[in-house]
Design a protein around this motif. Sequence first.
Motif, PDB file in Angstrom:
ATOM      1  N   THR A 148       0.817  -1.205   0.000  1.00  0.00           N
ATOM      2  CA  THR A 148       0.000   0.000   0.000  1.00  0.00           C
ATOM      3  C   THR A 148       0.849   1.252   0.000  1.00  0.00           C
ATOM      4  OG1 THR A 148      -1.778  -1.130   1.175  1.00  0.00           O
ATOM      5  CG2 THR A 148      -1.789   1.267   1.236  1.00  0.00           C
ATOM      6  N   ALA A 151       2.384   1.729  -3.370  1.00  0.00           N
ATOM      7  CA  ALA A 151       1.379   2.108  -4.362  1.00  0.00           C
ATOM      8  C   ALA A 151       0.940   3.558  -4.192  1.00  0.00           C
ATOM      9  CB  ALA A 151       0.173   1.171  -4.261  1.00  0.00           C
ATOM     10  N   LYS A 196      -2.559   2.406 -11.528  1.00  0.00           N
ATOM     11  CA  LYS A 196      -1.371   2.402 -10.671  1.00  0.00           C
ATOM     12  C   LYS A 196      -1.480   1.383  -9.524  1.00  0.00           C
ATOM     13  CE  LYS A 196      -0.045   7.212 -11.598  1.00  0.00           C
ATOM     14  NZ  LYS A 196       0.177   8.565 -11.024  1.00  0.00           N
ATOM     15  N   LEU A 197      -2.691   1.167  -9.039  1.00  0.00           N
ATOM     16  CA  LEU A 197      -2.875   0.258  -7.905  1.00  0.00           C
ATOM     17  C   LEU A 197      -3.256  -1.158  -8.340  1.00  0.00           C
ATOM     18  CD1 LEU A 197      -4.769   2.505  -5.303  1.00  0.00           C
ATOM     19  CD2 LEU A 197      -2.311   2.221  -5.670  1.00  0.00           C
TER      20      LEU A 197
END
Length: 219
Positions: A148, A151, A196-197
Amino acid sequence: MRILIVDDHPVFREGVRALLETHDEMEVVGVLGHGRDAAVVAKDQFVDVALLDVSLPDMPGYEVCRTIVEASPRTRVLMLTANDTNDVIRQSLAAGAAGYVLKTEDPSRLISHISAVAQGETVLAGPIAQKVVRQLLEGPQPTVSTKTNDALNALTERERQVFFLAAEGRRNSDIAQQLILSEETIKTHLRNIYSKLGLGNKAELRLFAVQARLAPPQV
């Protein structure tokens, strides 16, 4: 709003058609009892929302969902089914479904869910959201935090603002109003965030945030 109904139970699908046709803003442009032609109809009829049953006689509903999303990106798929098992929910969301609602849902709430999905929102009915969120919170957490952080560092400042507002369950229109941006700009930011995630839609963003302890497990 142009709607396609895909369900192998004649009584149910005709009942849904009758319900939708009482609303002037909704037009049923196709009714199918199988999944093989769903993607073609969705594309040719410029379908806005496809109501799709998980249990179809010729192929799994989540596979039908995937073919619809690939053939007609404009079409939002709302899974409407009696099956709320974890695997089916995950498969449906991974296939690009914009929502997952039980067939036992109150008719007025179904109309509300369809409208929300058509406006770019993601819908998980209460019991389903509770099931998925509970499973995420009970799962292993250690590696999520590192992933996380990496990211989120890849997001721009504006994308992070949009991410956290979306994680709270805000509608695109509400996010746009708060950030003084257009809804189209918000949609663009969300597409960038998903890319992106490694996410597919707002439901996955919400669950990602809950699992990472970045948003409360509200349902």
